[in-house]
Write a protein that holds these residues in place. Structure first.
Motif, PDB file in Angstrom:
ATOM      1  N   LEU A 119     -57.225  19.204  31.719  1.00  0.00           N
ATOM      2  CA  LEU A 119     -57.903  20.186  32.561  1.00  0.00           C
ATOM      3  C   LEU A 119     -56.893  20.916  33.407  1.00  0.00           C
ATOM      4  CD1 LEU A 119     -60.915  17.976  33.757  1.00  0.00           C
ATOM      5  CD2 LEU A 119     -60.910  19.665  31.911  1.00  0.00           C
ATOM      6  N   GLN A 120     -57.278  22.074  33.769  1.00  0.00           N
ATOM      7  CA  GLN A 120     -56.485  22.865  34.696  1.00  0.00           C
ATOM      8  C   GLN A 120     -57.253  22.960  36.006  1.00  0.00           C
ATOM      9  OE1 GLN A 120     -53.419  23.960  34.031  1.00  0.00           O
ATOM     10  NE2 GLN A 120     -53.579  23.027  31.976  1.00  0.00           N
ATOM     11  N   LYS A 121     -56.540  22.869  37.073  1.00  0.00           N
ATOM     12  CA  LYS A 121     -57.191  22.894  38.384  1.00  0.00           C
ATOM     13  C   LYS A 121     -57.932  24.211  38.556  1.00  0.00           C
ATOM     14  CE  LYS A 121     -56.312  21.869  43.244  1.00  0.00           C
ATOM     15  NZ  LYS A 121     -55.289  21.558  44.269  1.00  0.00           N
ATOM     16  N   GLY A 122     -59.178  24.142  38.900  1.00  0.00           N
ATOM     17  CA  GLY A 122     -60.010  25.321  39.088  1.00  0.00           C
ATOM     18  C   GLY A 122     -60.833  25.689  37.871  1.00  0.00           C
ATOM     19  N   THR A 123     -60.597  25.007  36.732  1.00  0.00           N
ATOM     20  CA  THR A 123     -61.351  25.341  35.511  1.00  0.00           C
ATOM     21  C   THR A 123     -62.076  24.117  34.985  1.00  0.00           C
ATOM     22  OG1 THR A 123     -59.443  24.850  34.118  1.00  0.00           O
ATOM     23  CG2 THR A 123     -59.702  27.147  34.879  1.00  0.00           C
ATOM     24  N   PHE A 124     -62.634  23.317  35.863  1.00  0.00           N
ATOM     25  CA  PHE A 124     -63.321  22.100  35.441  1.00  0.00           C
ATOM     26  C   PHE A 124     -64.646  22.007  36.176  1.00  0.00           C
ATOM     27  CE2 PHE A 124     -60.907  21.009  39.173  1.00  0.00           C
ATOM     28  CZ  PHE A 124     -61.756  20.236  39.929  1.00  0.00           C
ATOM     29  N   ARG A 125     -65.469  21.122  35.643  1.00  0.00           N
ATOM     30  CA  ARG A 125     -66.761  20.873  36.268  1.00  0.00           C
ATOM     31  C   ARG A 125     -66.884  19.358  36.494  1.00  0.00           C
ATOM     32  NH1 ARG A 125     -66.337  25.373  36.943  1.00  0.00           N
ATOM     33  NH2 ARG A 125     -67.722  27.144  36.432  1.00  0.00           N
ATOM     34  N   GLU A 126     -67.563  18.989  37.579  1.00  0.00           N
ATOM     35  CA  GLU A 126     -67.729  17.566  37.932  1.00  0.00           C
ATOM     36  C   GLU A 126     -69.186  17.198  37.740  1.00  0.00           C
ATOM     37  OE1 GLU A 126     -67.161  14.468  41.702  1.00  0.00           O
ATOM     38  OE2 GLU A 126     -66.821  16.612  41.964  1.00  0.00           O
ATOM     39  N   HIS A 127     -69.384  16.048  37.125  1.00  0.00           N
ATOM     40  CA  HIS A 127     -70.748  15.555  36.962  1.00  0.00           C
ATOM     41  C   HIS A 127     -70.683  14.011  36.914  1.00  0.00           C
ATOM     42  CE1 HIS A 127     -75.004  15.973  35.820  1.00  0.00           C
ATOM     43  NE2 HIS A 127     -74.805  14.855  35.098  1.00  0.00           N
ATOM     44  N   GLY A 128     -71.438  13.381  37.831  1.00  0.00           N
ATOM     45  CA  GLY A 128     -71.455  11.912  37.874  1.00  0.00           C
ATOM     46  C   GLY A 128     -70.070  11.308  38.087  1.00  0.00           C
ATOM     47  N   ASN A 129     -69.286  11.910  38.992  1.00  0.00           N
ATOM     48  CA  ASN A 129     -67.929  11.447  39.327  1.00  0.00           C
ATOM     49  C   ASN A 129     -66.962  11.535  38.155  1.00  0.00           C
ATOM     50  OD1 ASN A 129     -68.462  10.834  42.032  1.00  0.00           O
ATOM     51  ND2 ASN A 129     -69.176   8.757  41.514  1.00  0.00           N
ATOM     52  N   LYS A 130     -67.327  12.358  37.141  1.00  0.00           N
ATOM     53  CA  LYS A 130     -66.438  12.575  36.011  1.00  0.00           C
ATOM     54  C   LYS A 130     -66.129  14.067  35.892  1.00  0.00           C
ATOM     55  CE  LYS A 130     -67.952   8.603  33.283  1.00  0.00           C
ATOM     56  NZ  LYS A 130     -68.512   8.150  31.966  1.00  0.00           N
TER      57      LYS A 130
END
Length: 338
Positions: A315-326
């Motif tokens: 992943l690149q910082k700023g281009t990710f999504r968080e769901h359920g602490n993942k």
């Protein structure tokens, strides 16, 4: 070789008279009585502050009596010459220090008391009573400053000798030598707790004796780990000393096998728990983050461990999504949750 001699004069017969031994005994008794009177007079002179000199009239009486007896054919040989007053002893006599004395003239060189029936000690050709001898010449106790009445040297001679049951030698004190001083044994104890020393002996600090327990508690360096005294092998670290078994990680208590540790607030930590305390553990691998670090959602990652939880792509910082602490990439997040 022969030595010329003079003819021995033949004794002339004497008129009948009491046997010489009887006369001598009578004379001795008379002289003893006179000597006793002389002693009383001298003693009275002492009490009144008068110099202790025999009475001239009594001396004249004794001399006149001796001459009269000699005219009767009775010879009274003097008992001796007093070493103190240098006068003939014509009565009770005292022998000590290889000399003869009037009983009233054989006195302590310090206090002046008569020593006739008391034990005495000799020093430098002079006699001393027991108390004055020890006060003047015995070693002193380093604790109480009192005289120690027995030393390692032979005991000075005392006169008259006493039976073993009453001999003052049985009541003399022992002497103990330590710290270049002498002590009564009962006065040589721990400066701090006051207990007598056992088989462990004693330790010295500033000229004072201490038992082992108090010495270690008061003066030995303390372990930074357990705060107990360090007495044998030790480690020096973090500006202090440690028992080897006490120098362990403050968190997991494991030893530092590689001899490397991390310091935090004066305590040693292994690498893992040091970074846990600092909050620098990778959320992905649970290992310390050293060097480059990515922080996302309040967590830290190694760059290579910051990946999508589904496709495992980096992943690149700023281009990710968080769901359920993942963490997910945008595509996987949309596919799974939209």
């Amino acid at each position: 070789s022969a030595v010329p001699t003079s003819p021995v004069p033949v004794p002339q017969p004497l008129l009948p008279s009491p046997a010489p031994t009887v006369a001598a005994r009578q004379l001795d008794k008379l002289l003893a009585d006179l000597g006793h009177i002389q002693s009383k007079l001298v003693a009275e002179g002492h009490g009144a502050g008068v110099p202790a000199e025999p009475s001239p009239s009594l001396d004249n009486m004794l001399g006149s009596l001796t001459r009269d007896l000699q005219e009767l054919g009775i010879t009274a040989a003097p008992a001796g010459v007093c070493a103190a007053c240098r006068k003939t002893i014509a009565g009770k006599m005292f022998t000590a220090l290889g000399k003869t004395w009037h009983p009233e003239h054989f006195t302590c060189a310090c206090c002046g008391q008569e020593l006739g029936d008391r034990p005495f000690f000799e020093r430098g050709g002079q006699a001393y009573c027991e108390e004055d001898y020890h006060q003047a010449f015995s070693p002193r106790c380093a604790y109480c400053a009192g005289p120690i009445r027995e030393v390692s040297l032979p005991q000075p001679p005392c006169h008259p000798p006493l039976p073993p049951a009453t001999s003052p030698c049985l009541f003399l004190q022992k002497v103990l030598t330590a710290l270049n001083q002498t002590w009564h044994p009962e006065h040589f104890f721990c400066t701090h707790c006051g207990k007598a020393f056992g088989d462990d002996g004693f330790h010295e600090r500033s000229g004072k004796p201490y038992c082992r327990q108090d010495f270690l508690a008061m003066f030995a360096p303390k372990c930074q780990g357990c705060e107990r005294p360090v007495t044998d092998s030790y480690l020096s670290a973090l500006q202090g000393v440690w028992h080897p078994e006490c120098f362990v990680c403050a968190e997991c208590l494991s030893s530092f096998a590689s001899s490397s540790f991390f310091e935090l607030e004066g305590r040693p930590y292994c690498e893992l728990h040091f970074h846990q305390q600092q909050g620098s553990i990778c959320y992905g691998c649970n290992r310390p983050v050293i060097g480059r670090c990515i922080t996302a959602a309040g967590r830290k990652y190694h760059p290579e461990h910051f990946i999508c939880a589904y496709c495992l792509g980096q992943l690149q910082k700023g281009t990710f999504r968080e769901h359920g602490n993942k963490m997910y990439c945008q595509a996987c997040h949309n596919k799974l949750f939209l």
